[in-house]
Design an enzyme around this catalytic site. Sequence first.
Site, PDB file in Angstrom:
ATOM      1  N   HIS A 165      -7.381   9.478  -2.480  1.00 12.73           N
ATOM      2  CA  HIS A 165      -7.047   9.427  -1.052  1.00 12.73           C
ATOM      3  C   HIS A 165      -7.712   9.981  -0.160  1.00 12.73           C
ATOM      4  CE1 HIS A 165      -2.977   9.199   1.096  1.00 12.73           C
ATOM      5  NE2 HIS A 165      -3.679   8.737   2.057  1.00 12.73           N
ATOM      6  N   TYR A 211       3.084  10.038   0.719  1.00  9.41           N
ATOM      7  CA  TYR A 211       3.962   9.359   1.575  1.00  9.41           C
ATOM      8  C   TYR A 211       5.410   9.867   1.239  1.00  9.41           C
ATOM      9  CZ  TYR A 211      -0.179   6.406   2.900  1.00  9.41           C
ATOM     10  OH  TYR A 211      -1.387   5.903   3.316  1.00  9.41           O
ATOM     11  N   ASP A 256       0.879  -1.187   0.053  1.00  5.74           N
ATOM     12  CA  ASP A 256       0.052   0.020   0.054  1.00  5.74           C
ATOM     13  C   ASP A 256       0.919   1.196  -0.216  1.00  5.74           C
ATOM     14  OD1 ASP A 256      -2.717   1.178   0.399  1.00  5.74           O
ATOM     15  OD2 ASP A 256      -1.737   2.259   1.930  1.00  5.74           O
ATOM     16  N   LYS A 261      -2.090   6.211  -4.296  1.00 10.27           N
ATOM     17  CA  LYS A 261      -3.260   7.040  -4.255  1.00 10.27           C
ATOM     18  C   LYS A 261      -3.119   8.318  -4.695  1.00 10.27           C
ATOM     19  CE  LYS A 261      -3.695   4.610   0.305  1.00 10.27           C
ATOM     20  NZ  LYS A 261      -2.356   4.540   0.833  1.00 10.27           N
TER      21      LYS A 261
HETATM   22  N1  LIG Z   1      -5.877   5.887   3.064  1.00 11.44           N
HETATM   23  C1  LIG Z   1      -5.323   6.617   4.297  1.00 11.44           C
HETATM   24  O1  LIG Z   1      -5.836   7.700   4.383  1.00 11.44           O
HETATM   25  C2  LIG Z   1      -4.703   6.084   5.157  1.00 11.44           C
HETATM   26  C3  LIG Z   1      -4.473   6.525   6.180  1.00 11.44           C
HETATM   27  C4  LIG Z   1      -3.677   6.134   7.181  1.00 11.44           C
HETATM   28  C5  LIG Z   1      -2.888   4.877   7.112  1.00 11.44           C
HETATM   29  N2  LIG Z   1      -3.040   4.126   5.695  1.00 11.44           N
HETATM   30  C6  LIG Z   1      -2.172   3.172   5.213  1.00 11.44           C
HETATM   31  O2  LIG Z   1      -2.344   1.982   6.171  1.00 11.44           O
HETATM   32  C7  LIG Z   1      -1.032   1.571   6.701  1.00 11.44           C
HETATM   33  C8  LIG Z   1      -1.053   1.185   8.178  1.00 11.44           C
HETATM   34  O3  LIG Z   1      -1.463   2.398   8.920  1.00 11.44           O
HETATM   35  P1  LIG Z   1      -0.672   3.183  10.011  1.00 11.44           P
HETATM   36  O4  LIG Z   1       0.557   3.452   9.139  1.00 11.44           O
HETATM   37  O5  LIG Z   1      -1.494   4.501  10.283  1.00 11.44           O
HETATM   38  O6  LIG Z   1      -0.470   2.334  11.293  1.00 11.44           O
HETATM   39  P2  LIG Z   1      -0.432   0.877  11.722  1.00 11.44           P
HETATM   40  O7  LIG Z   1      -0.383   0.200  10.950  1.00 11.44           O
HETATM   41  O8  LIG Z   1      -1.681   0.830  12.633  1.00 11.44           O
HETATM   42  O9  LIG Z   1       0.563   0.925  12.947  1.00 11.44           O
HETATM   43  C9  LIG Z   1       2.003   1.117  12.470  1.00 11.44           C
HETATM   44  C10 LIG Z   1       2.652   1.213  13.800  1.00 11.44           C
HETATM   45  O10 LIG Z   1       2.966  -0.008  14.437  1.00 11.44           O
HETATM   46  C11 LIG Z   1       4.235  -0.471  14.681  1.00 11.44           C
HETATM   47  N3  LIG Z   1       4.432  -2.016  14.547  1.00 11.44           N
HETATM   48  C12 LIG Z   1       4.021  -2.633  13.432  1.00 11.44           C
HETATM   49  N4  LIG Z   1       4.114  -3.870  13.578  1.00 11.44           N
HETATM   50  C13 LIG Z   1       4.251  -4.150  15.124  1.00 11.44           C
HETATM   51  C14 LIG Z   1       4.414  -5.044  15.949  1.00 11.44           C
HETATM   52  N5  LIG Z   1       4.272  -6.567  15.326  1.00 11.44           N
HETATM   53  N6  LIG Z   1       4.856  -5.017  17.274  1.00 11.44           N
HETATM   54  C15 LIG Z   1       4.890  -3.557  17.732  1.00 11.44           C
HETATM   55  N7  LIG Z   1       4.933  -2.586  16.851  1.00 11.44           N
HETATM   56  C16 LIG Z   1       4.261  -2.809  15.424  1.00 11.44           C
HETATM   57  C17 LIG Z   1       4.882   0.285  13.527  1.00 11.44           C
HETATM   58  O11 LIG Z   1       6.424   0.113  13.930  1.00 11.44           O
HETATM   59  P3  LIG Z   1       7.748  -0.385  13.024  1.00 11.44           P
HETATM   60  O12 LIG Z   1       7.540   0.241  11.801  1.00 11.44           O
HETATM   61  O13 LIG Z   1       8.694   0.009  13.929  1.00 11.44           O
HETATM   62  O14 LIG Z   1       7.308  -1.791  13.119  1.00 11.44           O
HETATM   63  C18 LIG Z   1       4.171   1.602  13.472  1.00 11.44           C
HETATM   64  O15 LIG Z   1       4.574   2.553  14.410  1.00 11.44           O
HETATM   65  C19 LIG Z   1      -0.308   2.954   6.511  1.00 11.44           C
HETATM   66  O16 LIG Z   1       1.191   2.797   6.669  1.00 11.44           O
HETATM   67  C20 LIG Z   1      -0.770   3.289   5.037  1.00 11.44           C
HETATM   68  O17 LIG Z   1      -0.051   2.405   4.182  1.00 11.44           O
HETATM   69  C21 LIG Z   1      -3.938   4.797   4.666  1.00 11.44           C
END
Ligand SMILES: NC(=O)c1ccc[n+]([C@@H]2O[C@H](COP(=O)([O-])OP(=O)(O)OC[C@H]3O[C@@H](n4cnc5c(N)ncnc54)[C@H](OP(=O)(O)O)[C@@H]3O)[C@@H](O)[C@H]2O)c1
Length: 320
Positions: free
Chosen positions: A113, A51, A46, A80
């Site tokens: 997006h 980003y 994704d 996106k």
């Molecule tokens: N469409 C949209 O508007 C939108 C908005 C937000 C996000 N997104 C997409 O969704 C993805 C995921 O959401 P997000 O980045 O907001 O947050 P998330 O996936 O809920 O959380 C990511 C965080 O969790 C940590 N983490 C990951 N695996 C872990 C584990 N096994 N144990 C402990 N910590 C862990 C990561 O650190 P490390 O990197 O150190 O593992 C990072 O700090 C984004 O990266 C993006 O691609 C889309």
Amino acid sequence: MASTTFLTLPSGRRMPQLGLGTWLSPPGIVQDAIMVAVKNGYRHIDCAYLYENEGAIGEGLEKVLKEGHVKREDLFIVSKLWNSYHACEDVKPACLESMRLLKVDYLDLYLMHSPMGNKNVKGELMPQKDGKVIQCDIDYMETWKAMEKLVDEGLVKSIGVANFNQCQLERLLSEATIKPDVLQEERHIYQTQCALIAFAKLKGIAFTGYSPLTSPQRPFPPGKLDPKNGMEDPVVKEIAQKHGRSPAQVMIRFNIQSKIATIPKSQTPAHIIENSKVFDFCLSDAEMKKLESLHCGARAVAWDILGMGTHKYYPFGKDQ
Ligand SMILES: NC(=O)c1ccc[n+]([C@@H]2O[C@H](COP(=O)([O-])OP(=O)(O)OC[C@H]3O[C@@H](n4cnc5c(N)ncnc54)[C@H](OP(=O)(O)O)[C@@H]3O)[C@@H](O)[C@H]2O)c1
């Protein structure tokens, strides 16, 4: 190697349920994250122009393909369209730029997006005046019509939207020539999106849940979710302990078992591998219900930053 499962999209194509999120993965690190992910069974990546790391992801993808770990047709690459490029004439150049950076000759899925356009100011993703994003109210249907042309031209296999509410989706469905294949929204234990998931299922649209781990790294000032990190929730921890799994695995499995796709972000190899091991255990119905009951409507990414909450097409209601 972890196995993966798929969702069938309305267009008949298949989307791997588990994907790698890349928001806030720094360019110098994300190449390796892509390598580790693909070698450990991830097939869905994704990405987004917002980003500012698509170039580095492209290098990772090129390497993994060159080394023969996977074929291009086995990958599901998502990008996106950023809010600055909602004008019809900006849509194709924005898509081509993401493709150039990602080093691909087609995208598997291109998402709008958000329904909220902002002014296109060269070199600025969030052009601001007096501390507020300069909004523009281009109708998202105009943007969608330009995205439909990308499918016709073979640049993207599927199109979809992110951060749309149900009313906006209903309008899109009634006016679109090409229906959205995917709806991407925040989805985790504190924001279970039951109504929107049910609506998407009713309409046959596949649902991808973002921020499955409640986005503990998000840079926003204290907001509606702070200081909660779902991985520290006692209910999640108890279920994880019972299964001999980590809280992150339980939260990812929660989404997988809800028959949606999910895209946990990680730049840490041990986490990327850990997060892929979610296909060899099952949460009971009672555990799924217990996790669902943690819903409190909180969002990690509410988009009401820099005045965006006043946008004509701001999608989130007061309860969210
Ligand atoms: N469409 C949209 O508007 C939108 C908005 C937000 C996000 N997104 C997409 O969704 C993805 C995921 O959401 P997000 O980045 O907001 O947050 P998330 O996936 O809920 O959380 C990511 C965080 O969790 C940590 N983490 C990951 N695996 C872990 C584990 N096994 N144990 C402990 N910590 C862990 C990561 O650190 P490390 O990197 O150190 O593992 C990072 O700090 C984004 O990266 C993006 O691609 C889309």
